[in-house]
Motif scaffolding. Sequence first.
Motif, PDB file in Angstrom:
ATOM      1  N   LEU A  59       0.832  -1.204   0.000  1.00 29.05           N
ATOM      2  CA  LEU A  59       0.000   0.000   0.000  1.00 29.05           C
ATOM      3  C   LEU A  59       0.867   1.254   0.000  1.00 29.05           C
ATOM      4  CD1 LEU A  59      -3.031  -0.696   2.377  1.00 29.05           C
ATOM      5  CD2 LEU A  59      -3.025  -0.484  -0.110  1.00 29.05           C
ATOM      6  N   ARG A  60       1.946   1.252   0.776  1.00 30.90           N
ATOM      7  CA  ARG A  60       2.862   2.405   0.797  1.00 30.90           C
ATOM      8  C   ARG A  60       3.488   2.599  -0.582  1.00 30.90           C
ATOM      9  NH1 ARG A  60       6.802   5.607   3.670  1.00 30.90           N
ATOM     10  NH2 ARG A  60       8.942   5.108   3.090  1.00 30.90           N
ATOM     11  N   HIS A  61       3.887   1.508  -1.197  1.00 34.94           N
ATOM     12  CA  HIS A  61       4.504   1.596  -2.515  1.00 34.94           C
ATOM     13  C   HIS A  61       3.492   2.073  -3.559  1.00 34.94           C
ATOM     14  CE1 HIS A  61       7.552   0.805  -5.492  1.00 34.94           C
ATOM     15  NE2 HIS A  61       6.720   0.043  -6.172  1.00 34.94           N
ATOM     16  N   SER A  62       2.254   1.610  -3.434  1.00 39.36           N
ATOM     17  CA  SER A  62       1.200   2.052  -4.349  1.00 39.36           C
ATOM     18  C   SER A  62       0.956   3.549  -4.191  1.00 39.36           C
ATOM     19  CB  SER A  62      -0.090   1.271  -4.087  1.00 39.36           C
ATOM     20  OG  SER A  62       0.099  -0.109  -4.297  1.00 39.36           O
ATOM     21  N   PHE A  63       0.939   4.009  -2.934  1.00 40.85           N
ATOM     22  CA  PHE A  63       0.810   5.452  -2.673  1.00 40.85           C
ATOM     23  C   PHE A  63       1.892   6.226  -3.415  1.00 40.85           C
ATOM     24  CE2 PHE A  63       2.988   8.741  -0.210  1.00 40.85           C
ATOM     25  CZ  PHE A  63       2.020   9.724  -0.118  1.00 40.85           C
ATOM     26  N   ALA A  64       3.151   5.793  -3.272  1.00 42.37           N
ATOM     27  CA  ALA A  64       4.267   6.509  -3.886  1.00 42.37           C
ATOM     28  C   ALA A  64       4.150   6.506  -5.407  1.00 42.37           C
ATOM     29  CB  ALA A  64       5.589   5.877  -3.451  1.00 42.37           C
ATOM     30  N   SER A  65       3.840   5.351  -5.968  1.00 39.97           N
ATOM     31  CA  SER A  65       3.754   5.245  -7.421  1.00 39.97           C
ATOM     32  C   SER A  65       2.613   6.084  -7.976  1.00 39.97           C
ATOM     33  CB  SER A  65       3.572   3.772  -7.819  1.00 39.97           C
ATOM     34  OG  SER A  65       4.691   3.013  -7.448  1.00 39.97           O
ATOM     35  N   HIS A  66       1.457   6.026  -7.314  1.00 36.04           N
ATOM     36  CA  HIS A  66       0.301   6.778  -7.804  1.00 36.04           C
ATOM     37  C   HIS A  66       0.525   8.285  -7.662  1.00 36.04           C
ATOM     38  CE1 HIS A  66      -2.281   2.973  -6.869  1.00 36.04           C
ATOM     39  NE2 HIS A  66      -1.470   2.813  -7.887  1.00 36.04           N
TER      40      HIS A  66
END
Length: 317
Positions: free
Chosen positions: A248-255
Motif C-alpha cells: 500500500l505504501r509503494h502504491s501510494f508513492a507510485s500513484h
Amino acid sequence: MADSLPVSLAAPLTDFIQHLASETRHSQRTCDSYRRDLDRLAGWLHQRQFDQWHRLNAHDVRRYAADLARQGLSGRSIARHLSSIRRFYRFLVREKLATDNPALDIRAPKSGRRLPKVADVDQVNHLLDANPDDPLEVRDLCMFELIYSSGLRLSELAGLNVDSVDLRGGQLRVLGKGGKERDLPVGRKAVAAIQAWLPVRAGLTGDAEPALFVSQRGDRLSHRSIQSRLSRWGVVKGADQRLHPHMLRHSFASHMLESSGDLRAVQELLGHADIATTQVYTHLDFQHLARVYDQSHPRARRRRQDQHSGPGCEDRK
C-alpha cells in the motif's frame, strides 16, 4: 549467542551496543539489528578460534561475506552486515581495541533489484470502498486508508497515538526512521475513516492508552497483527493478490508520482533521506529523471529554448 562467546569477543560487542543506545541514541530496534549481525560474525570467528576482534583482517571479511552468500543471503543483506561491521570497527578503533577497519573497502555482491508489487488505482479503490462488517473491520479500514492516504511505514502506523492526528487540519505527525518526525497530509476519506473508528476505539480502551489503533484487549496493535489483518482484508474483500502494508505504501508513492511527477515532494512524503531511494522505490528510470530535469531546471530550460531558436541566435556567444 553472546553468552557462549569468550569475554574478549563478547565484552566489546556489549559495550558497542550500549554506546549505540546511550551515546548515539539509536532505537531499540536498530540496536537489536546491529546485535544480530555482529553476533553472527562473532559466532563465525569463534568457530575459527579467533579470540580477539583485532585479529580479523580484510581477507577474513571477504571470506565471511562469501559464506553469507553461500548461505543464501541477498546482496542487500550482505551489504547491511558489512555496514554493521564497519560501524563496529570504527568504535573499536576509537576505543583502541583495533588498529584499523578491515571491512572498510569490502563491498557486497550486487543482487537484482526487488521491488514490491503495486496495486493499480482501481484495485485500491475497490478494496478501500468495501464496507466494514464489524467493529474490528472499522479499525482495519481506517488503518489501510491511512497507509494509502499518507504513505506510512508499518512502524509509523503502529506508533500513531490519538494526539498524533489533527482531524480539523487534515494532518498527522509520525515518527519515522532515525527518530525523525514529519507532518503529513491526510485525505478526506482517511479523515472520515478515523472519525468512524474513534467511537469504536472508545469502547475498547480507556483514556490511559495513547495508541490510536488498539486490539480487542485495548492495547496497542502489534506489527504482526496489522499485517495479518491487512492480509485478511484482502481475502475477505476479494483482492486478486496478497496484501501487505508495504504494498500500500509503494502504491501510494507510485500513484502520487504518476499524477504529479514531483519526485522531491514524494521523497518528503515518504520520509526518505536520499532521493535515490525514492527513485528506486517508484520505478523511475533515468529517462524519466532526465525529463523531470529538462522540464524543471532553469538552466536546462534555457538550453532547450536556445536550441529551438536556431544556430543564428544571438544568445549563443
